[in-house]
Design an enzyme around this catalytic site. Structure first.
Site, PDB file in Angstrom:
ATOM      1  CB  CYS A  57       7.200   6.660   6.147  1.00 60.84           C
ATOM      2  SG  CYS A  57       6.374   6.014   7.637  1.00 60.84           S
ATOM      3  CG  HIS A 110       8.378   2.439   6.018  1.00 63.36           C
ATOM      4  ND1 HIS A 110       8.851   3.707   6.264  1.00 63.36           N
ATOM      5  CD2 HIS A 110       8.663   2.189   4.718  1.00 63.36           C
ATOM      6  CE1 HIS A 110       9.401   4.199   5.160  1.00 63.36           C
ATOM      7  NE2 HIS A 110       9.294   3.295   4.208  1.00 63.36           N
ATOM      8  CG  HIS A 122      10.526   4.858   0.967  1.00 65.10           C
ATOM      9  ND1 HIS A 122      10.928   3.895   1.841  1.00 65.10           N
ATOM     10  CD2 HIS A 122      11.425   4.839  -0.038  1.00 65.10           C
ATOM     11  CE1 HIS A 122      12.030   3.301   1.375  1.00 65.10           C
ATOM     12  NE2 HIS A 122      12.337   3.867   0.245  1.00 65.10           N
TER      13      HIS A 122
END
Length: 158
Positions: A57, A110, A122
């Site tokens: 990410c 994240h 993402h």
């Protein structure tokens, strides 16, 4: 000939409006989004930070912003600490959206890139490649907050 002279200012004004719109679309945030969007389908790789290696990410967000000429921290928690806090209503393309596997009060684990129109790009996890999702459909119960790249980190224009 008189008709051409009357049209010339109108054509010039229209050209300026088109140019102004094109320039406003060429922000570093929009550039980061377009670079990230170009990686949709690239495999997820823990620790990955290039199209060749794959992305995790924060590797995706740091790579996309790097392609736009802005160096940002490499980890999701580093990006969270470094960015300026903004509200959801202030989101613009290129802003970062942060989540925690421990819930909204947990440590950031994240990060996604806000792509505009209620979407994020993402590198979600090892079971799927880089993708674009609706902001409201992804892990909303684990949302920590939103961040904007500091103005001092943006490339100087001119």
């Amino acid at each position: 000939m008189t008709r051409r002279l009357r049209l010339a200012p109108a054509v010039a004004a229209l050209a300026l409006l088109v140019l102004a719109g094109a320039l406003s679309a060429c922000t570093p945030g929009n550039a980061a989004v377009e670079h990230a969007r170009g990686q949709i389908g690239t495999r997820y790789t823990y620790g990955g930070s290039t199209p060749k290696s794959g992305f995790d990410c924060s590797g995706l967000t740091s790579w996309a912003w790097g392609q736009a000429g802005v160096t940002i921290p490499r980890t999701s928690s580093g990006q969270f600490d470094w960015t300026d806090r903004i509200s959801r209503s202030q989101l613009q393309p290129g802003d970062l959206v942060f989540y925690s596997s421990s819930g909204p009060g947990g440590r950031v684990s994240h990060v996604a890139l806000y792509a505009g129109d209620g979407t994020i790009i993402h590198a979600r996890n090892s079971s799927m490649p880089v993708r674009e999702d609706r902001l409201d459909s992804y892990w909303t119960s684990n949302l920590v907050g939103y961040g904007r790249i500091p103005a001092s980190a943006m490339p100087r224009s001119g």
